[in-house]
Design a protein around this motif. Structure first.
Motif, mmCIF file in Angstrom:
data_model
loop_
_atom_site.group_PDB
_atom_site.id
_atom_site.type_symbol
_atom_site.label_atom_id
_atom_site.label_comp_id
_atom_site.label_asym_id
_atom_site.label_seq_id
_atom_site.Cartn_x
_atom_site.Cartn_y
_atom_site.Cartn_z
ATOM 1 N N HIS A 16 0.820 -1.219 0.000
ATOM 2 C CA HIS A 16 0.000 0.000 0.000
ATOM 3 C C HIS A 16 0.851 1.264 0.000
ATOM 4 N N GLU A 17 1.803 1.331 0.936
ATOM 5 C CA GLU A 17 2.604 2.549 1.088
ATOM 6 C C GLU A 17 3.464 2.825 -0.143
ATOM 7 N N VAL A 18 4.022 1.755 -0.724
ATOM 8 C CA VAL A 18 4.835 1.915 -1.930
ATOM 9 C C VAL A 18 3.974 2.459 -3.067
ATOM 10 N N SER A 19 2.733 1.978 -3.154
ATOM 11 C CA SER A 19 1.815 2.439 -4.180
ATOM 12 C C SER A 19 1.513 3.930 -4.028
ATOM 13 N N VAL A 20 1.360 4.386 -2.797
ATOM 14 C CA VAL A 20 1.099 5.811 -2.569
ATOM 15 C C VAL A 20 2.257 6.651 -3.106
ATOM 16 N N ILE A 21 3.479 6.222 -2.823
ATOM 17 C CA ILE A 21 4.655 6.946 -3.311
ATOM 18 C C ILE A 21 4.690 6.943 -4.837
ATOM 19 N N SER A 22 4.520 5.761 -5.444
ATOM 20 C CA SER A 22 4.549 5.652 -6.904
ATOM 21 C C SER A 22 3.445 6.480 -7.543
ATOM 22 N N GLY A 23 2.241 6.411 -6.955
ATOM 23 C CA GLY A 23 1.098 7.125 -7.525
ATOM 24 C C GLY A 23 1.284 8.623 -7.515
ATOM 25 N N ILE A 24 1.764 9.150 -6.410
ATOM 26 C CA ILE A 24 1.933 10.606 -6.323
ATOM 27 C C ILE A 24 3.102 11.064 -7.186
ATOM 28 N N GLN A 25 4.145 10.240 -7.324
ATOM 29 C CA GLN A 25 5.219 10.579 -8.260
ATOM 30 C C GLN A 25 4.680 10.695 -9.679
ATOM 31 N N ALA A 26 3.838 9.745 -10.084
ATOM 32 C CA ALA A 26 3.243 9.794 -11.422
ATOM 33 C C ALA A 26 2.337 11.004 -11.562
ATOM 34 N N LEU A 27 1.540 11.251 -10.548
ATOM 35 C CA LEU A 27 0.615 12.389 -10.556
ATOM 36 C C LEU A 27 1.345 13.695 -10.856
ATOM 37 N N LYS A 28 2.487 13.882 -10.204
ATOM 38 C CA LYS A 28 3.252 15.122 -10.356
ATOM 39 C C LYS A 28 3.982 15.197 -11.698
ATOM 40 N N ALA A 29 4.161 14.053 -12.367
ATOM 41 C CA ALA A 29 4.967 14.025 -13.593
ATOM 42 C C ALA A 29 4.159 14.227 -14.863
ATOM 43 N N LYS A 58 3.087 14.591 1.885
ATOM 44 C CA LYS A 58 3.300 14.965 3.293
ATOM 45 C C LYS A 58 2.062 14.662 4.141
ATOM 46 N N ASN A 59 0.892 14.676 3.526
ATOM 47 C CA ASN A 59 -0.342 14.465 4.277
ATOM 48 C C ASN A 59 -0.536 13.016 4.713
ATOM 49 N N TYR A 60 0.253 12.094 4.177
ATOM 50 C CA TYR A 60 0.080 10.679 4.507
ATOM 51 C C TYR A 60 0.770 10.298 5.810
ATOM 52 N N LYS A 61 1.386 11.272 6.468
ATOM 53 C CA LYS A 61 1.917 11.022 7.804
ATOM 54 C C LYS A 61 0.782 10.855 8.815
ATOM 55 N N ASN A 62 -0.388 11.424 8.474
ATOM 56 C CA ASN A 62 -1.569 11.317 9.346
ATOM 57 C C ASN A 62 -2.776 11.058 8.455
ATOM 58 N N ILE A 63 -2.984 9.791 8.123
ATOM 59 C CA ILE A 63 -4.039 9.449 7.161
ATOM 60 C C ILE A 63 -5.438 9.746 7.691
ATOM 61 N N PRO A 64 -5.767 9.467 8.963
ATOM 62 C CA PRO A 64 -7.111 9.835 9.447
ATOM 63 C C PRO A 64 -7.410 11.321 9.252
ATOM 64 N N GLU A 65 -6.433 12.167 9.515
ATOM 65 C CA GLU A 65 -6.629 13.608 9.330
ATOM 66 C C GLU A 65 -6.760 13.936 7.845
ATOM 67 N N LEU A 66 -5.972 13.268 7.005
ATOM 68 C CA LEU A 66 -6.051 13.473 5.561
ATOM 69 C C LEU A 66 -7.460 13.167 5.047
ATOM 70 N N LEU A 67 -8.033 12.059 5.498
ATOM 71 C CA LEU A 67 -9.360 11.670 5.014
ATOM 72 C C LEU A 67 -10.439 12.643 5.467
ATOM 73 N N LYS A 68 -10.270 13.215 6.655
ATOM 74 C CA LYS A 68 -11.238 14.215 7.129
ATOM 75 C C LYS A 68 -11.270 15.432 6.204
ATOM 76 N N ASN A 69 -10.115 15.739 5.598
ATOM 77 C CA ASN A 69 -10.003 16.926 4.745
ATOM 78 C C ASN A 69 -10.143 16.598 3.259
ATOM 79 N N SER A 70 -10.639 15.405 2.945
ATOM 80 C CA SER A 70 -10.776 14.970 1.559
ATOM 81 C C SER A 70 -12.216 14.540 1.289
ATOM 82 N N ILE A 71 -12.503 14.202 0.051
ATOM 83 C CA ILE A 71 -13.864 13.859 -0.363
ATOM 84 C C ILE A 71 -13.935 12.371 -0.662
#
Length: 393
Positions: A16-29, A58-71
């Motif tokens: 899961h965590e590796v996918s988050v890194i890969s996904g956001i790298q692709a997103l930015k590219a 940076k927001n994935y350091k606190n995923i519960p908080e991230l989800l509160k601020n997302s849709i």
């Protein structure tokens, strides 16, 4: 008008965590002039979220908080468009958050990379980047992959598979099944995982039992094969489809142990946080003779085509330095960071690699629209369920 690309990452997987890194790298590219890249995070409970905060690592350091601020969203196909709809829906007003023109999965491991997510997304009739359902399932099952490659004269090591129920029923018989076919040392790995998760080398019966029990923590079925002691590992990526494919530069990953570990891939060499495979220790290009380099690149393309892959995959090879034999180890249908560093070594920027993948997704969609998927029939008008045999008489 820019193409809206939904970049999916995360999911119910040990990777899961590796996918988050890969996904956001692709997103930015993605080329922002041509594409609007929309982040879609899949939680470990398979819930989907989007929003500006989802695209910031940076927001994935606190995923519960991230989800509160997302849709939180669900997907629905309306009038030929794949819409992201707010969940729960608004009682008043429009709940549609946005739509997606092309789906771009950047997921790793079982339950997401193995065809599960691809099948779910294909249901929505939207262009899908990367391998389809069948290719994803075959490439992620190491035993099935080996069987297909062996049938096409591509060199792989012989192996044994063991299901956890057989092992638990009779440990002695299970171990003997391995020992009768393969000499020690052996390598034991989950049959359907990547990123070097759940892997151990065994040099005797006690080591085999330990390795099997460890692998069964991650998968109900494991694969055992001969461990090459004087080993070189070489990786090569392939870009294309059934019609045309090309190989990248080759790399030689550097390991701290007898097998390349999860830490070697994603932790070693990082300073101040993981950047995925970008910072893994490697020799790039690998120190290979021109003949061996070309042999590996040709085998990579052949493997990619035999398995009917699409988009970008990475093929991992093993070289037995005692015999100079080359074997295909495994194929990653969605490699970490989509193996962009192997293409940068060939002069292809990451944004161009992603552009090529979207073009391949759109090409496949055009081709599939020309196929017949239904035909008119009066079978329902004549259906009769009153008899035990129903319509089949």
């Amino acid at each position: 008008m820019r193409i809206k690309v939904g970049v999916f990452f995360g999911g119910k997987s040990v990777e899961h965590e590796v996918s988050v890194i890969s996904g956001i790298q692709a997103l930015k590219a993605f080329n922002s002039e041509k594409y609007e890249a929309i982040p879609i995070y899949i939680t470990k409970e398979n819930e989907m979220y989007t929003g500006e905060a989802i695209g910031d690592i940076k927001n994935y350091k606190n995923i519960p908080e991230l989800l509160k601020n997302s849709i939180r969203i669900f997907l629905i196909c309306e009038q030929g468009k794949l819409n992201m709809v707010r969940y729960p829906e608004k009682k008043i007003g429009n709940s549609t958050v946005d739509h997606i023109d092309v789906v771009f999965p950047v997921v790793h491991g079982a339950n997401v990379e193995d065809g599960s997510l691809q099948g779910f997304l294909r249901h929505y009739n939207v262009p899908l980047a990367g391998c389809d359902v069948m290719a994803s399932a075959v490439t992620m099952d190491k035993y099935v992959m080996k069987t297909v490659l062996k049938d096409n004269d591509i060199p792989v090591l012989d192996c044994v598979t063991l299901h956890v129920t057989d092992y638990q029923a009779d440990v002695e018989t299970a171990c003997r099944k391995v020992e009768d076919k393969i000499e020690y040392p052996v390598i034991v790995k989950p049959v359907n995982l990547g990123s070097s998760v759940g892997i151990k080398v065994a040099r005797d019966r006690d080591g085999l039992v330990e390795a099997l029990e460890y692998a069964y923590e991650f998968s109900q079925k494991v694969l055992i094969e001969k461990a090459i002691e004087n080993l070189r590992e070489i990786n090569c990526s392939v870009l294309g489809d059934y019609e045309s494919a090309q190989a990248s530069e080759c790399e030689e990953p550097i390991s701290n142990d007898e097998i390349l570990s999860y830490e070697d891939k994603y932790v070693a060499g990082n300073k101040g946080g993981s950047e995925g495979m970008r910072t893994a220790r490697r020799e790039l290009p690998a120190n290979l003779t021109p003949e061996l380099r070309e042999k590996i690149r040709e085998l990579a393309v052949k493997t990619f085509k035999v398995l009917d892959c699409n988009g970008v995959s990475r093929i991992d090879f093993m070289i037995d330095k005692d015999s100079d034999e080359v074997y295909v180890n495994e194929i990653n249908p969605i490699p970490g960071s989509l193996a962009f560093y192997l293409w940068e070594a060939m002069g292809k920027p990451y944004s161009e690699l992603l552009d090529d993948m979207v073009k391949l997704a759109l090409k496949r969609e055009r081709e599939e629209k020309n196929l017949m998927t239904s035909f008119e029939s009066n079978i329902l008008q004549n259906a009769n369920l009153s008899g035990a045999k129903g319509i089949k008489k």
